[in-house]
Design a protein around this motif. Sequence first.
Motif, mmCIF file in Angstrom:
data_model
loop_
_atom_site.group_PDB
_atom_site.id
_atom_site.type_symbol
_atom_site.label_atom_id
_atom_site.label_comp_id
_atom_site.label_asym_id
_atom_site.label_seq_id
_atom_site.Cartn_x
_atom_site.Cartn_y
_atom_site.Cartn_z
ATOM 1 N N GLU A 187 -5.533 -4.925 -5.574
ATOM 2 C CA GLU A 187 -6.832 -4.856 -6.248
ATOM 3 C C GLU A 187 -7.745 -5.996 -5.783
ATOM 4 O O GLU A 187 -8.933 -5.792 -5.507
ATOM 5 C CB GLU A 187 -6.630 -4.930 -7.772
ATOM 6 N N MET B 20 -6.518 1.984 6.795
ATOM 7 C CA MET B 20 -7.190 0.715 6.520
ATOM 8 C C MET B 20 -7.552 0.061 7.843
ATOM 9 O O MET B 20 -6.737 0.022 8.768
ATOM 10 C CB MET B 20 -6.276 -0.216 5.706
ATOM 11 N N LYS C 70 -9.325 -2.456 2.199
ATOM 12 C CA LYS C 70 -9.262 -1.296 1.300
ATOM 13 C C LYS C 70 -8.733 -0.082 2.051
ATOM 14 O O LYS C 70 -9.076 0.136 3.218
ATOM 15 C CB LYS C 70 -10.664 -1.003 0.762
ATOM 16 N N SER D 33 0.824 -1.211 0.000
ATOM 17 C CA SER D 33 0.000 0.000 0.000
ATOM 18 C C SER D 33 0.857 1.260 0.000
ATOM 19 O O SER D 33 0.499 2.266 -0.624
ATOM 20 C CB SER D 33 -0.934 0.000 1.219
ATOM 21 N N ASN E 207 -8.440 3.957 2.586
ATOM 22 C CA ASN E 207 -9.131 5.219 2.339
ATOM 23 C C ASN E 207 -8.115 6.343 2.364
ATOM 24 O O ASN E 207 -7.456 6.569 3.386
ATOM 25 C CB ASN E 207 -10.201 5.454 3.410
ATOM 26 N N GLU F 188 -9.148 -5.667 -2.146
ATOM 27 C CA GLU F 188 -10.311 -4.791 -2.011
ATOM 28 C C GLU F 188 -11.614 -5.571 -2.097
ATOM 29 O O GLU F 188 -12.605 -5.236 -1.449
ATOM 30 C CB GLU F 188 -10.279 -3.677 -3.072
#
Length: 454
Positions: free
Chosen positions: A430, A379, A438, A135, A440, A433
């Motif tokens: 990906e 997250m 996920k 990330s 933000n 998610e």
Amino acid sequence: MRKILIIGAGKSSSYLIKYLLDKSETENLQITVGDLNVDNAKKLVGDHQNANVIHLDVFNSESRINAVKNADIVVSMLPARFHIEVAKECVTYKKHMVTASYVSKEMQELNEDVKANNLIFINEIGVDPGIDHMSAMQVIDHIRDKGGKMILFESFTGGLVAPESDNNLWNYKFTWNPRNVVVAGQGGAAKFLQEDQFKYIPYHRLFRRTEFLEVDGYGRFEAYANRDSLKYQKVYGLDHIKTLYRGTMRRVGFSRAWNVFVQLGMTDDSYTIDDSANMSYRDFVNSFLPYSPTDSVELKFRHALKIDQDDIVWDKFLELDIFNSKKMVELDKATPAQILQKILMDSWSLDADDKDMIVMYHKFGYELNGEKHQIDSTMVALGEDQTYTAMSKTVGLPVAMATMAVLNGKITTPGVQIPISKEVYSPILEELETYGIKFNEKEVPYLGYNPLNV
């Protein structure tokens, strides 16, 4: 069928095994789970037709070699120090390998042999390390792609208890290895960069130098510094960054109370306590306090640590029942850290219906076109139950996804590596998610470490 060997069916393996079993029909997979504890492995596998369980002792070379030889790829969920023997067999028998652990010196030394055999050894693909790498690099690469220059990077992770299960004054329960919690921060000063200056926090000050963080929907947290924040400076390509800091998250107030154990010496793991098996919890606490013919252990404790009786910190220690003269240590020749761990496990072990939580927070500061910007990225992952925990989800799913990516030829670069390239992190982030993992992201004003400069 394509054969996957999973070594270790511990707490972090539930989601990993479930993910691969769910994919086994469409992906033509045969999954073998090897563990010393066959019963635990069988619980996770059930009676699935594409899986089998074997008794596997990694210290038995014949057992280990036979298991590795029969696989196309090996996933090691063993404690980090045990990976290396498996890794050597993977090189010998030309098998790819995936682990969630930090790359050890011994593992890195295999890099040339791994490359020579066109093998892929992916490490640090759990949560921290793992999801933090992926990330972070995704945002850092995006900033660089648009011409930005990184000037600040901070990264924090916490394995905590979910809000609905947060019912003690410490706002904490053990969601992973308790020993690692008790001895956290030992072994050298924390080292990091702030505004181009090297900073150091010795262990005895570590839990009194904290940062505060706010996560939307989940409230306020604090973070104390990891031992070496500069470990990934070169790896991330942050050679000229001004601020680089990595830390561990807790709820606000935990660190101040934990510091009491540090100051008394209760987290020390370097010596054993005489006659520890016959000590009560009260005796253990009293062994770190001065003798008094009149004062109680409680009074000596508060006086030594300057804790008022109406201080919430005092209530935290009462809640742990550390002054109980009836509860016995019952550990022979134990270190202070081992005894403290036993005491804490009485209060901080997860109940059957408790759920855990993983929280991650990144800060990215950068310059673009002469202006300073900041992105904050958070997250939160919540566990379902005691088997399918947030910890097993955030560790196991990236491991499983990396395993499939190697098998399916989506990751092709050979060598001992961590997930910092787009080839690795883009498809995995990906897919994560779709499982609710996920990040933000939001733009916030860049403050650095001196808001008066803004």
